[in-house]
Design a protein around this motif. Structure first.
Motif, mmCIF file in Angstrom:
data_model
loop_
_atom_site.group_PDB
_atom_site.id
_atom_site.type_symbol
_atom_site.label_atom_id
_atom_site.label_comp_id
_atom_site.label_asym_id
_atom_site.label_seq_id
_atom_site.Cartn_x
_atom_site.Cartn_y
_atom_site.Cartn_z
ATOM 1 N N ARG A 117 132.140 56.616 14.334
ATOM 2 C CA ARG A 117 130.982 57.501 14.450
ATOM 3 C C ARG A 117 131.356 58.983 14.379
ATOM 4 O O ARG A 117 130.499 59.821 14.137
ATOM 5 N N ASP A 166 122.742 57.458 20.454
ATOM 6 C CA ASP A 166 121.884 56.281 20.261
ATOM 7 C C ASP A 166 120.430 56.619 20.564
ATOM 8 O O ASP A 166 119.518 56.226 19.828
ATOM 9 N N ALA A 190 128.048 58.682 22.947
ATOM 10 C CA ALA A 190 127.450 57.607 22.157
ATOM 11 C C ALA A 190 126.055 57.252 22.665
ATOM 12 O O ALA A 190 125.148 56.985 21.868
#
Length: 278
Positions: A112, A83, A79
């Protein structure tokens, strides 16, 4: 190489392959290699319009160490990289030791993960009803024993033969001896252990000695599992255990393949990942 700083201040070393503005797909490497590991034919990614993203897990290659990590911790590193790259939802796949980390992302970040694939991967060490080392090659059986001791013991165990990648059984030779695969794995291993074997040690303990930190049965996104029936590195019973626990999983067992058969299974895996990742 690009460096990403995680929310807790660590560095993750990232590479990209294929088409820069293509469909993003994360590849989570096996053990003990790193961000340079991938299918060796880069035209596979360009031909499918894929932007392949890889990164070193903590302590490997250019990534900051994180002793004591569990498999679930790797989900937040995916993640963090996403990002930094400005990515929202995307597909993820992992091979061997990377497979559990891909499943962790599916469990921890279902908002996601579009689709997740796991090839030739381990089941959790505490898998209920699974004889975890049955049919496993001797080197991995020993690693599983040492992983229950402590970090110093694992360091001594792996360090005894760390000058070259671990030797796999002869059943894997037909695939691993292909020049393009041999060259890629050699370079990936050399870079992964360049700072020392600490990252490999932490990977081995997380995979061979600790619970994953998440329940595979809680995964809700589509999952594709692949395994070779002749795999002596990670026995096919691991994949069957995962398939029985993950409600969204489909399992393909290839009768004539071993562990390294995942290279030949990659094109079909990528095609499946792309079905809903556009």
């Amino acid at each position: 190489m690009r460096e990403v700083i995680t929310p807790d201040g660590r560095t993750l070393a990232v590479e990209e392959w294929g088409v820069p503005d293509g469909t993003p797909v994360f590849y989570l490497h096996g053990t003990p290699v790193g961000r340079l590991a991938r299918h060796p034919d880069d035209s596979l990614f360009t031909g499918l319009g894929i932007r392949l993203i890889t990164f070193d897990r903590p302590g490997l290659g250019g990534s900051t160490a994180r002793p004591g990590r569990c498999v679930a911790d790797g989900a937040d590193d995916v993640a963090a990289v996403a990002d930094a790259l400005g990515l929202g939802r995307f597909a993820v796949y992992g091979v061997s030791g990377g497979g559990p980390h891909a499943l962790a992302f599916a469990a921890r970040h279902p908002d996601r993960a579009l689709r997740v694939a796991s090839l030739a991967a381990l089941a959790p060490r505490d898998a209920d009803g699974l004889d975890w080392t049955a049919g496993m090659m001797d080197g991995n059986v020993r690693s599983a024993e040492v992983a229950l001791l402590d970090r110093d013991a694992m360091t001594a165990h792996l360090g005894a033969n760390a000058s070259a990648p671990p030797r796999l059984p002869d059943t894997e030779a037909a695939v691993l001896s292909r020049p393009e695969i041999s060259a890629m794995l050699g370079a990936a291993y050399a870079e992964a252990v360049r700072p020392g074997i600490g990252g490999w040690v932490d990977d081995a303990i997380a995979l061979f000695g600790r619970p994953w930190g998440f329940d595979p049965g809680a995964i809700t996104v589509p999952v594709r599992l692949w395994h070779g029936a002749l795999d002596p590195v990670v026995p096919v019973a691991h994949a069957r255990w995962l398939a029985s626990r993950i409600p969204t999983a489909t399992l393909t067992v290839q009768p004539d393949a071993g562990h390294a058969g995942h290279f030949d299974a990659t094109p079909a895996t990528l095609a499946w990942l792309l079905e809903t990742s556009g």
